[in-house]
Design a protein around this motif. Structure first.
Motif, PDB file in Angstrom:
ATOM      1  N   TYR A  17       0.619  -1.039   0.016  1.00 23.56           N
ATOM      2  CA  TYR A  17       0.068  -0.089   0.154  1.00 23.56           C
ATOM      3  C   TYR A  17       0.809   1.237   0.031  1.00 23.56           C
ATOM      4  N   GLN A  18       0.524   2.241  -0.795  1.00 26.58           N
ATOM      5  CA  GLN A  18       1.382   3.508  -0.925  1.00 26.58           C
ATOM      6  C   GLN A  18       0.330   4.594  -0.991  1.00 26.58           C
ATOM      7  N   SER A  19       0.431   5.707  -0.507  1.00 21.83           N
ATOM      8  CA  SER A  19      -0.309   7.001  -0.608  1.00 21.83           C
ATOM      9  C   SER A  19       0.363   8.045  -0.283  1.00 21.83           C
ATOM     10  N   VAL A  20      -0.044   9.244  -0.507  1.00 24.38           N
ATOM     11  CA  VAL A  20       0.736  10.730  -0.240  1.00 24.38           C
ATOM     12  C   VAL A  20      -0.234  11.590   0.721  1.00 24.38           C
ATOM     13  N   ILE A  21       0.433  12.007   1.897  1.00 21.49           N
ATOM     14  CA  ILE A  21      -0.143  12.732   2.724  1.00 21.49           C
ATOM     15  C   ILE A  21       0.540  14.255   3.089  1.00 21.49           C
ATOM     16  N   THR A  22      -0.230  15.080   3.600  1.00 27.76           N
ATOM     17  CA  THR A  22       0.365  16.277   3.533  1.00 27.76           C
ATOM     18  C   THR A  22       0.172  16.994   5.293  1.00 27.76           C
ATOM     19  N   THR A  23       1.340  17.370   5.785  1.00 27.10           N
ATOM     20  CA  THR A  23       1.156  17.822   7.157  1.00 27.10           C
ATOM     21  C   THR A  23       1.317  19.253   7.198  1.00 27.10           C
ATOM     22  N   ASP A  24       0.932  20.112   8.199  1.00 23.76           N
ATOM     23  CA  ASP A  24       1.087  21.480   8.370  1.00 23.76           C
ATOM     24  C   ASP A  24       0.784  21.832   9.755  1.00 23.76           C
ATOM     25  N   TYR A  25       1.457  22.412  10.558  1.00 27.98           N
ATOM     26  CA  TYR A  25       1.324  22.665  11.833  1.00 27.98           C
ATOM     27  C   TYR A  25       0.258  23.888  12.273  1.00 27.98           C
ATOM     28  N   SER A  26      -0.094  24.479  11.122  1.00 28.78           N
ATOM     29  CA  SER A  26      -1.194  25.431  11.430  1.00 28.78           C
ATOM     30  C   SER A  26      -2.707  24.814  10.859  1.00 28.78           C
ATOM     31  N   THR A  27      -2.706  24.132   9.695  1.00 31.52           N
ATOM     32  CA  THR A  27      -3.926  23.652   9.218  1.00 31.52           C
ATOM     33  C   THR A  27      -4.147  22.043   9.348  1.00 31.52           C
ATOM     34  N   ILE A  28      -2.971  21.165   9.347  1.00 29.87           N
ATOM     35  CA  ILE A  28      -3.180  19.948   9.265  1.00 29.87           C
ATOM     36  C   ILE A  28      -2.277  19.381  10.370  1.00 29.87           C
ATOM     37  N   PRO A  29      -2.125  19.453  11.640  1.00 23.76           N
ATOM     38  CA  PRO A  29      -1.136  19.076  12.330  1.00 23.76           C
ATOM     39  C   PRO A  29      -1.206  17.672  12.724  1.00 23.76           C
ATOM     40  N   ASN A  30      -2.528  17.173  12.672  1.00 16.09           N
ATOM     41  CA  ASN A  30      -2.845  15.882  13.110  1.00 16.09           C
ATOM     42  C   ASN A  30      -3.568  15.122  11.830  1.00 16.09           C
ATOM     43  N   VAL A  31      -3.057  14.128  11.241  1.00 14.47           N
ATOM     44  CA  VAL A  31      -3.495  13.487   9.816  1.00 14.47           C
ATOM     45  C   VAL A  31      -4.155  12.141  10.307  1.00 14.47           C
ATOM     46  N   VAL A  32      -5.356  11.911   9.879  1.00 17.63           N
ATOM     47  CA  VAL A  32      -5.969  10.529  10.266  1.00 17.63           C
ATOM     48  C   VAL A  32      -6.184   9.754   8.889  1.00 17.63           C
ATOM     49  N   LYS A  33      -5.507   8.769   8.717  1.00 24.62           N
ATOM     50  CA  LYS A  33      -5.543   7.921   7.441  1.00 24.62           C
ATOM     51  C   LYS A  33      -5.823   6.190   7.852  1.00 24.62           C
ATOM     52  N   ASN A  34      -6.965   5.962   7.441  1.00 20.49           N
ATOM     53  CA  ASN A  34      -7.256   4.620   7.273  1.00 20.49           C
ATOM     54  C   ASN A  34      -6.961   3.852   6.257  1.00 20.49           C
ATOM     55  N   ILE A  35      -6.454   2.498   6.249  1.00 23.65           N
ATOM     56  CA  ILE A  35      -5.736   1.844   5.297  1.00 23.65           C
ATOM     57  C   ILE A  35      -6.431   0.629   5.146  1.00 23.65           C
ATOM     58  N   THR A  36      -6.871   0.141   4.047  1.00 22.04           N
ATOM     59  CA  THR A  36      -7.150  -1.203   3.840  1.00 22.04           C
ATOM     60  C   THR A  36      -6.302  -1.842   2.848  1.00 22.04           C
ATOM     61  N   LEU A  37      -5.964  -3.103   3.395  1.00 19.51           N
ATOM     62  CA  LEU A  37      -4.983  -3.818   2.601  1.00 19.51           C
ATOM     63  C   LEU A  37      -5.533  -5.357   2.014  1.00 19.51           C
ATOM     64  N   ASN A  38      -5.304  -5.239   0.630  1.00 21.36           N
ATOM     65  CA  ASN A  38      -5.855  -6.426  -0.222  1.00 21.36           C
ATOM     66  C   ASN A  38      -5.004  -7.716   0.080  1.00 21.36           C
ATOM     67  N   SER A  39      -5.419  -8.785   0.215  1.00 28.01           N
ATOM     68  CA  SER A  39      -4.874 -10.225   0.417  1.00 28.01           C
ATOM     69  C   SER A  39      -4.074 -10.654  -0.802  1.00 28.01           C
ATOM     70  N   ASN A  40      -2.968 -10.950  -0.750  1.00 32.65           N
ATOM     71  CA  ASN A  40      -1.907 -11.381  -1.734  1.00 32.65           C
ATOM     72  C   ASN A  40      -2.040 -12.810  -1.919  1.00 32.65           C
ATOM     73  N   SER A  41      -2.883 -13.276  -2.662  1.00 27.33           N
ATOM     74  CA  SER A  41      -3.155 -14.810  -3.044  1.00 27.33           C
ATOM     75  C   SER A  41      -1.621 -15.462  -3.358  1.00 27.33           C
ATOM     76  N   VAL A  42      -1.719 -16.945  -3.410  1.00 22.00           N
ATOM     77  CA  VAL A  42      -0.634 -17.595  -3.506  1.00 22.00           C
ATOM     78  C   VAL A  42      -0.135 -17.420  -5.156  1.00 22.00           C
ATOM     79  N   SER A  43      -1.202 -17.285  -5.805  1.00 16.79           N
ATOM     80  CA  SER A  43      -0.979 -17.407  -7.309  1.00 16.79           C
ATOM     81  C   SER A  43      -0.304 -16.067  -7.694  1.00 16.79           C
ATOM     82  N   ASP A  44      -0.298 -14.944  -6.789  1.00 13.39           N
ATOM     83  CA  ASP A  44       0.157 -13.539  -6.944  1.00 13.39           C
ATOM     84  C   ASP A  44       1.648 -13.378  -6.572  1.00 13.39           C
TER      85      ASP A  44
END
Length: 818
Positions: A704-731
């Protein structure tokens, strides 16, 4: 899950835990030479009474031999005297005991007692290097008092098998084996046997065919300019012609390195300061040579631009409680509010007895005070960053920043009882049960371990502090260690997946230890930094499917020794990857790769095929440093997975524990990382301001990979929930050898065939003698699942082979007869 622990006994019936003694100190009476007398003193805690007894613990290091902490005295007063101590290092602490309950320990104190006769000493520097195939020889030389007429007794307290020392101090090892060894050498006067001197050193034995002079000898430019190409062509000093692979360990976006020549190119786009680390890797025989080079590129608007800013303002202060008493220890962190990329974004310093100072560059700051004994606080008297006072620092000025902090309340303790049993329900006596402190980011507090041993029936009883996050581990000892595997609560072998415990009531915590598999196999592994120095930490062997076969075996977690080494044995044959977690947060966790430095994602790890024999190779996990922007922005969330089993609803979100999360800044440096708990919750709390790439990794799941932005004035605390997809044996990647292979004929006379039913393509084979010396190396072609290699030029004897490509390594043994 974080478990709410049910009451099983009335806490009112328990005797209160006594307070920890204060003002503990240890001094040497008279001269600090052996035989010496030491005096330990302390003051009673406020709740002490006439029935309070004290236990004085001491550990020693004498002649290179380390002992565990043991009780040496149990006075009812506040003083202990110990006489006749030999030369060595001593560590002591004291606890209070009242009606069977024992307090937390005081701070440990260390003293050093010197040799009595300063004229009796080693005067020679030991030979610290050697080569296989060449006998190691050295002579230790000493000076003695002119009036001494007696003899000497030489001894090797710690040395490799086969190394000897004679009565003249001559050290000899006729058949050295490649490796690094700790040597402890002693010499005693036979007429004064208590007068002993010690010499300790590290001996490195290398393959005689390997030239040790392997380094990058060129110097890169440290200046870059906007819209002007930056080019660096590193020069390597090496005596061998085998292929050299160049790797970029870290660097800014857009900077590339040619893996064959090492040529670096980059087109800088933004002003700032950018860290670069490169490495050269060359395999010579049984050694993998790695050398690295790091530097900072200061990018300017043009080549006439100004130099990077340097720290030039001084911050000083004190940290006290409401009564004016200095706080014993903690940290101060200055968070820079400007959003440039020209230097450090935060500064951190530890303080003792309330005093601190640090140097920072010009700018606006908010100051944070943290410590174990007091509640986190921002300057000035603020509980959160948004309310903190801004402090503006300019060059050549000093600013005083005082802090009055609120002490934490004395912890309440709860009773924990339980048992350690086998799968048949039989108690396992003398098992060590450890409760290990856990940080909010999922890392463990290795210096906060509370231990207890089970009794003869496998039961234990201990009191632990309230609301303190920890994980629990049961370790069989003595003869039982050969019968059972250690286990984390609740039934986990993987430390990263261990259940987090937070006590709010009395509780039961029970362990059921699995039988240890009986296989005569295994391998050695190590944690190392970029320079090859060992790191203390944990190594987890994780079983993995290989694309053709299902996963076999269970995860195994081992602590390394102080040199970073660990040995796995009795493993279910199959495919494994290795994950290293350092005790220090200066380095980031990662997966073993045969091509150099640790990978962040399990899909890039090198698979290790474990068969029926010990693998005579050490797998080095070389970790990369954490060099990214630090600050006070926070990132947290929950990691889930979609339902993956037949009994799950396909829409069900299930929590994922033991996932590793990395935050990588704009310069492609790791800024911080954490581990999700068994509820899937993760927390990162030291990010600077700007853009960060968020990477989540868990074996058996897609990356999993994504981009987040932080800023002490506007976004000091970022909440990011993540969902992982299973990697099957064939993958899963199929470019691996698989765990099953056959060597035939064995013994052989000329041609060795290796059947790899799950692999077709090219690979490299290396053949080693019984002494670890490489005898042959070549590229082999595996066609229709079979590879062949000629051994007709090798003499009769026993050999080990290693077959490897970029994804996998297997080893085996064979015999040549004539």
């Amino acid at each position: 899950m974080i478990i709410a622990l049910l009451a099983i006994a009335s806490f009112a019936n328990l005797m209160a835990i006594p307070g920890t003694p204060t003002n503990f100190n240890v001094t040497i009476e008279g001269a600090d030479t052996a035989p010496a007398t030491i005096i330990a003193t302390w003051k009673p805690a406020q709740d002490a009474d006439s029935n309070t007894q004290y236990l004085v613990y001491m550990a020693t290091t004498i002649n290179g031999v380390l002992t565990d902490f043991k009780v040496i005295a149990d006075p009812r007063g506040t003083k202990c005297v110990k006489q006749g101590l030999a030369a060595g290092t001593y560590k002591l602490y004291v606890t209070a005991k009242n009606s069977g309950s024992e307090s937390l320990p005081t701070e440990k104190k260390m003293i050093v007692i010197k040799e009595a006769n300063s004229l009796f000493k080693f005067i020679s520097e030991p030979l610290k290097t050697g080569y296989t195939g060449i006998a190691y020889q050295d002579i230790a030389k000493i000076s003695v008092p002119s009036d001494y007429k007696g003899g000497f007794a030489w001894a090797l307290v710690k040395s490799p098998d086969g190394m000897t020392i004679n009565n003249d101090g001559k050290i000899e090892w006729k058949s050295p084996i490649a490796g690094v060894y700790q040597i402890v050498l002693t010499c005693a006067m036979t007429d004064a046997p208590k007068t002993i001197i010690t010499q300790l050193f590290e001996l490195k034995i290398s393959d005689k065919n390997v030239e040790q002079k392997f380094s990058i000898i060129s110097k890169p430019s440290t200046t870059g300019c906007i819209n002007k190409e930056y080019i660096y062509e590193p020069k390597l000093q090496t005596m061998y012609s085998t292929t050299v692979v160049w790797k970029l360990i870290s660097g800014p976006d857009g900077l590339t390195i040619n893996p064959s020549t090492g040529r670096i190119t980059w087109a800088p786009k933004n002003i700032g300061e950018y860290k670069v680390i490169i490495a050269a890797i060359q395999i010579i025989g049984n050694d993998t040579l790695i050398t690295d080079q790091s530097w900072i590129i200061n990018v300017k608007e043009n080549c006439e631009g100004s130099d990077k800013p340097q720290p030039c303002a001084m911050l000083v202060g004190y940290v006290k409680d409401a009564n004016g008493q200095p706080i014993a220890s903690g940290t101060v962190k200055a968070i820079r509010l400007e959003k440039d990329n020209l230097g450090q974004s935060s500064y951190t310093v530890a303080f003792k007895m309330g005093q601190w100072s640090m140097k920072v560059r010009e700018g606006s700051y908010k100051i944070l005070f943290t410590g174990e004994s007091f509640i986190e606080e921002w300057y000035k008297d603020a509980k959160e960053m948004s309310l903190a006072q801004i402090m503006v620092a300019t060059c050549n000025n000093t600013y005083e920043i005082p802090a009055i902090v609120e002490l934490k309340k004395k912890a309440k303790y709860w009773l924990v009882e339980g048992s350690v049993k086998n799968s048949k329900g039989e108690g396992i006596p003398n098992s060590l049960v450890q409760f290990i402190g856990k940080n909010p980011n999922g890392s463990t507090k290795e210096n906060v371990i509370i231990s207890v041993k089970t009794d003869n029936t496998g039961n234990y009883r201990i009191e632990l502090p309230e609301n303190y996050a920890m994980i629990a581990l049961a370790i069989p000892t003595g003869d039982y260690s050969a019968l059972y595997l250690q286990s984390y609560f609740d039934g986990k072998q993987n430390m990263a997946e261990a259940t987090t415990i937070v006590l709010t009531q009395n509780t039961n915590i029970n362990f059921v230890l699995q039988d240890k598999p009986v296989f005569k196999n295994g391998f050695a592994a190590s944690l190392k930094d970029t320079s090859g120095k060992g790191l203390f930490g944990k190594i987890i062997a994780l079983p993995i499917a290989n694309g053709k076969e299902p996963k076999k075996g269970i995860a195994r977690t081992l602590n390394t020794d102080l040199e970073g080494n660990a040995v796995f044995n009795n493993l279910e044959p199959g495919e494994y990857v290795l994950f290293g977690i350092p005790d220090t947060r200066y380095y980031a966790p990662g997966y073993y790769t045969s091509s150099g430095f640790a990978a962040k994602k399990w899909q890039n790890a090198t698979r290790i095929s474990v068969g029926d024999n010990m693998i005579a190779i050490v797998f080095d996990i070389r970790l990369v440093p954490v060099l990214g922007k630090k600050g006070a922005a926070k990132l947290d969330g929950i990691i889930n997975k979609k339902g993956t089993f037949k009994t799950d609803s396909p829409l069900t979100e299930l929590s994922v524990g033991g996932a590793f999360i990395y935050a990588v800044d704009e310069n492609n440096e790791i800024s911080d990382y954490c581990l999700s708990d068994d509820n899937g919750v993760y927390s990162i709390d030291e990010l600077g301001q700007g853009l960060f790439t968020l990477i989540a990794d868990k074996i058996d799941f897609e990356g999993y990979q994504s981009v987040i932005t932080t800023d002490y004035s506007t976004i000091p605390n970022v909440v990011k929930n993540i969902t992982l997809n299973s990697n099957s044996v064939s993958d899963v990647q199929e470019n691996v050898f698989g765990s099953s292979f056959t060597v035939y004929p064995n013994p052989t006379t000329s041609i060795l065939s290796i059947a790899l039913p799950h692999y077709n393509g090219q690979a490299t084979i290396q053949i080693f003698s019984s002494l670890g010396i490489i005898n042959a190396e070549q590229i082999i072609e595996c066609q229709n699942g079979v590879a062949q290699v000629s051994v007709q030029d090798l003499p009769a004897g026993s050999y080990t082979f290693r077959i490897m490509n970029n994804q996998s390594v297997i080893t085996g043994q064979f015999i040549i007869i004539r």
